[in-house]
Write an enzyme that holds these catalytic residues in place. Structure first.
Site, PDB file in Angstrom:
ATOM      1  N   LEU A  33       0.818  -1.207   0.000  1.00  0.00           N
ATOM      2  CA  LEU A  33       0.000   0.000   0.000  1.00  0.00           C
ATOM      3  C   LEU A  33       0.857   1.265   0.000  1.00  0.00           C
ATOM      4  O   LEU A  33       1.934   1.311   0.592  1.00  0.00           O
ATOM      5  CB  LEU A  33      -0.922   0.005   1.218  1.00  0.00           C
ATOM      6  CG  LEU A  33      -1.842  -1.216   1.369  1.00  0.00           C
ATOM      7  CD1 LEU A  33      -2.737  -1.052   2.593  1.00  0.00           C
ATOM      8  CD2 LEU A  33      -2.688  -1.434   0.118  1.00  0.00           C
ATOM      9  N   ALA A  35       0.426   5.916  -0.895  1.00  0.00           N
ATOM     10  CA  ALA A  35      -0.460   7.065  -0.670  1.00  0.00           C
ATOM     11  C   ALA A  35      -1.700   7.021  -1.548  1.00  0.00           C
ATOM     12  O   ALA A  35      -2.742   7.584  -1.188  1.00  0.00           O
ATOM     13  CB  ALA A  35       0.299   8.365  -0.897  1.00  0.00           C
ATOM     14  N   HIS A  37      -3.443   4.242  -2.298  1.00  0.00           N
ATOM     15  CA  HIS A  37      -4.396   3.417  -1.538  1.00  0.00           C
ATOM     16  C   HIS A  37      -4.922   4.187  -0.323  1.00  0.00           C
ATOM     17  O   HIS A  37      -6.112   4.124   0.005  1.00  0.00           O
ATOM     18  CB  HIS A  37      -3.721   2.133  -1.055  1.00  0.00           C
ATOM     19  CG  HIS A  37      -3.204   1.256  -2.153  1.00  0.00           C
ATOM     20  ND1 HIS A  37      -1.872   1.178  -2.469  1.00  0.00           N
ATOM     21  CD2 HIS A  37      -3.844   0.416  -3.010  1.00  0.00           C
ATOM     22  CE1 HIS A  37      -1.710   0.317  -3.470  1.00  0.00           C
ATOM     23  NE2 HIS A  37      -2.892  -0.150  -3.817  1.00  0.00           N
ATOM     24  N   ASP A 150      -5.726   3.006 -12.623  1.00  0.00           N
ATOM     25  CA  ASP A 150      -6.141   1.818 -13.379  1.00  0.00           C
ATOM     26  C   ASP A 150      -7.473   2.124 -14.052  1.00  0.00           C
ATOM     27  O   ASP A 150      -8.510   1.535 -13.710  1.00  0.00           O
ATOM     28  CB  ASP A 150      -6.231   0.610 -12.448  1.00  0.00           C
ATOM     29  CG  ASP A 150      -4.884   0.239 -11.851  1.00  0.00           C
ATOM     30  OD1 ASP A 150      -3.998  -0.163 -12.613  1.00  0.00           O
ATOM     31  OD2 ASP A 150      -4.717   0.382 -10.628  1.00  0.00           O
ATOM     32  N   SER A 185       2.509   3.555  -7.829  1.00  0.00           N
ATOM     33  CA  SER A 185       2.189   2.172  -8.158  1.00  0.00           C
ATOM     34  C   SER A 185       3.055   1.274  -7.287  1.00  0.00           C
ATOM     35  O   SER A 185       4.223   1.591  -7.016  1.00  0.00           O
ATOM     36  CB  SER A 185       2.477   1.890  -9.639  1.00  0.00           C
ATOM     37  OG  SER A 185       2.439   0.498  -9.898  1.00  0.00           O
ATOM     38  N   ARG A 187       4.344  -1.345  -8.198  1.00  0.00           N
ATOM     39  CA  ARG A 187       5.435  -1.850  -9.029  1.00  0.00           C
ATOM     40  C   ARG A 187       6.561  -0.834  -9.226  1.00  0.00           C
ATOM     41  O   ARG A 187       7.609  -1.180  -9.774  1.00  0.00           O
ATOM     42  CB  ARG A 187       4.890  -2.312 -10.389  1.00  0.00           C
ATOM     43  CG  ARG A 187       4.072  -3.600 -10.316  1.00  0.00           C
ATOM     44  CD  ARG A 187       3.692  -4.116 -11.696  1.00  0.00           C
ATOM     45  NE  ARG A 187       3.148  -5.465 -11.642  1.00  0.00           N
ATOM     46  CZ  ARG A 187       1.856  -5.752 -11.542  1.00  0.00           C
ATOM     47  NH1 ARG A 187       0.974  -4.764 -11.475  1.00  0.00           N
ATOM     48  NH2 ARG A 187       1.442  -7.006 -11.511  1.00  0.00           N
TER      49      ARG A 187
END
Length: 283
Positions: A33, A35, A37, A150, A185, A187
Site C-alpha cells: 500500500l 499514498a 491506496h 487503473d 504504483s 510496481r
C-alpha cells in the site's frame, strides 16, 4: 481495527455494522500500500460509517510469466497504514480461501477486457473481475473504491456491476503522484533510479498532449501521435500504446468529443507502467 482471514468473520463483522445502521465502504487492494491506496481509504472513511479493506495478491490476474512470485507483500507495513487511515476491518485471506480446491468459475466482461491492457495481458481482466466479484459478494458494501490510475479496470468493474445488478456504487479516486509526476504504483519499487527517471516519460507525454489540446489541437489521432513520439524517443522505454479513447467504451477516437481519456502504457526495463489523463473540452 480487526484483521480477519476467513469469509464468515467478514460477514459477521459487516452484519454487526449494518445493525448499527452504518454504510459500508470497501477498498479492495493487493497490498504494498502507498499514498494512492491511503487516499481511497480516506475517502471511504469520510463517506461511510464502516470501512473494510481487503489485502489479497490475486493469482488469477497474473500470467505465468508475470511477477506473482516477487510481487511485494509487506504485511506489517500495510496493516499499519490501514490502522492509521482508520479502517475498521482488514480482510487478509489466503489463496485457498478465495479459490478453494475445485474452483472453476470465472467472471468475464466481453469487449472491454480484450483491448489495451487486455490485449497485452489477455487473461488479466478475467482474474480481476472474478476476484472483485467474489470480494463484493463477501463484503456486500454500499460503495467500493478504485483508483483512476487503473482507468480501464474501473470502467470494466462498472460494466460488470451494472450487467450483473450488483447493488454497490463504484467510486473512483484521482491518481496520486509523486512530486515529479510519476503515478504511484506498487510496481514502482521494481524501478532502478535510472528507470524511474525514464518512467516519467508517461506523465510527460500526457502533459504534452494536454498542452497541445489547450493550444487548440483537437484531433485525437494527432494528440495520440504526440504522446507516442515522446515515449518512443525516451531511452530504455518500450511503448505499448498511447491512445485517446472514449471514457466509457474505451474505443479509440477519430473525432474530438467533450470528454476524452488519454491512456498510455510502456515497459521500462522489465517493469510495465500505465498512466492516463481525463481531458475535457471547454464548451
Amino acid at each position: 481495527m480487526d484483521v480477519v482471514e476467513d469469509i464468515p468473520e467478514v460477514r459477521k463483522a459487516v452484519a454487526l455494522a449494518r445493525r448499527r445502521d452504518l454504510a459500508v465502504g470497501f477498498v479492495p487492494t493487493m497490498g504494498a500500500l502507498h499514498a494512492g491506496h491511503r487516499s481511497l481509504i480516506d475517502a471511504a472513511r469520510r463517506e461511510c460509517g464502516y470501512v473494510v479493506v481487503s489485502i489479497f495478491v490475486n493469482p488469477t490476474q497474473f500470467a505465468p510469466h508475470e511477477d506473482l512470485a516477487r510481487y511485494p507483500r509487506p504485511k506489517h507495513q500495510d496493516l499499519a497504514l490501514c490502522r492509521e487511515a482508520g479502517a475498521d476491518l482488514v480482510f487478509y485471506p489466503a489463496v485457498e480461501t478465495m479459490y478453494p480446491p475445485g474452483a472453476a468459475t470465472y467472471v468475464h466482461v466481453d469487449g472491454l477486457s480484450a483491448i489495451w491492457e487486455g490485449a497485452v495481458r489477455p487473461t488479466h481482466f478475467r482474474g480481476v473481475t472474478t476476484v472483485v466479484m467474489k470480494l463484493l459478494h463477501i463484503v456486500q458494501p454500499d460503495a467500493a473504491y478504485f483508483g483512476q490510475k487503473d482507468y480501464q479496470q474501473q470502467v470494466i468493474i462498472r460494466q460488470m456491476v451494472r450487467d450483473l445488478d450488483v447493488p454497490v456504487e463504484i467510486r473512483t479516486g484521482p491518481t496520486i503522484r509523486d512530486a515529479d509526476g510519476l503515478a504511484l504504483s506498487s510496481r514502482n519499487a521494481y524501478l532502478s533510479p535510472a528507470e524511474r527517471q525514464s518512467g516519467l516519460c508517461l506523465w510527460q507525454a500526457l502533459q504534452r498532449g494536454a498542452a497541445a489540446l489547450n493550444s487548440g489541437e483537437r484531433s485525437p489521432t494527432k494528440l495520440a501521435s504526440l504522446m507516442q513520439q515522446h515515449i518512443r524517443q525516451t531511452p530504455g522505454v518500450e511503448l505499448d500504446y498511447a491512445v485517446v479513447v472514449d471514457p466509457w467504451t474505451l474505443r479509440e477516437l477519430q473525432d474530438p468529443q467533450p470528454e476524452m481519456v488519454a491512456l498510455v502504457a510502456a515497459r521500462v526495463g522489465s517493469t510495465r507502467l500505465i498512466d492516463n489523463a481525463i481531458w475535457r473540452l471547454e464548451s
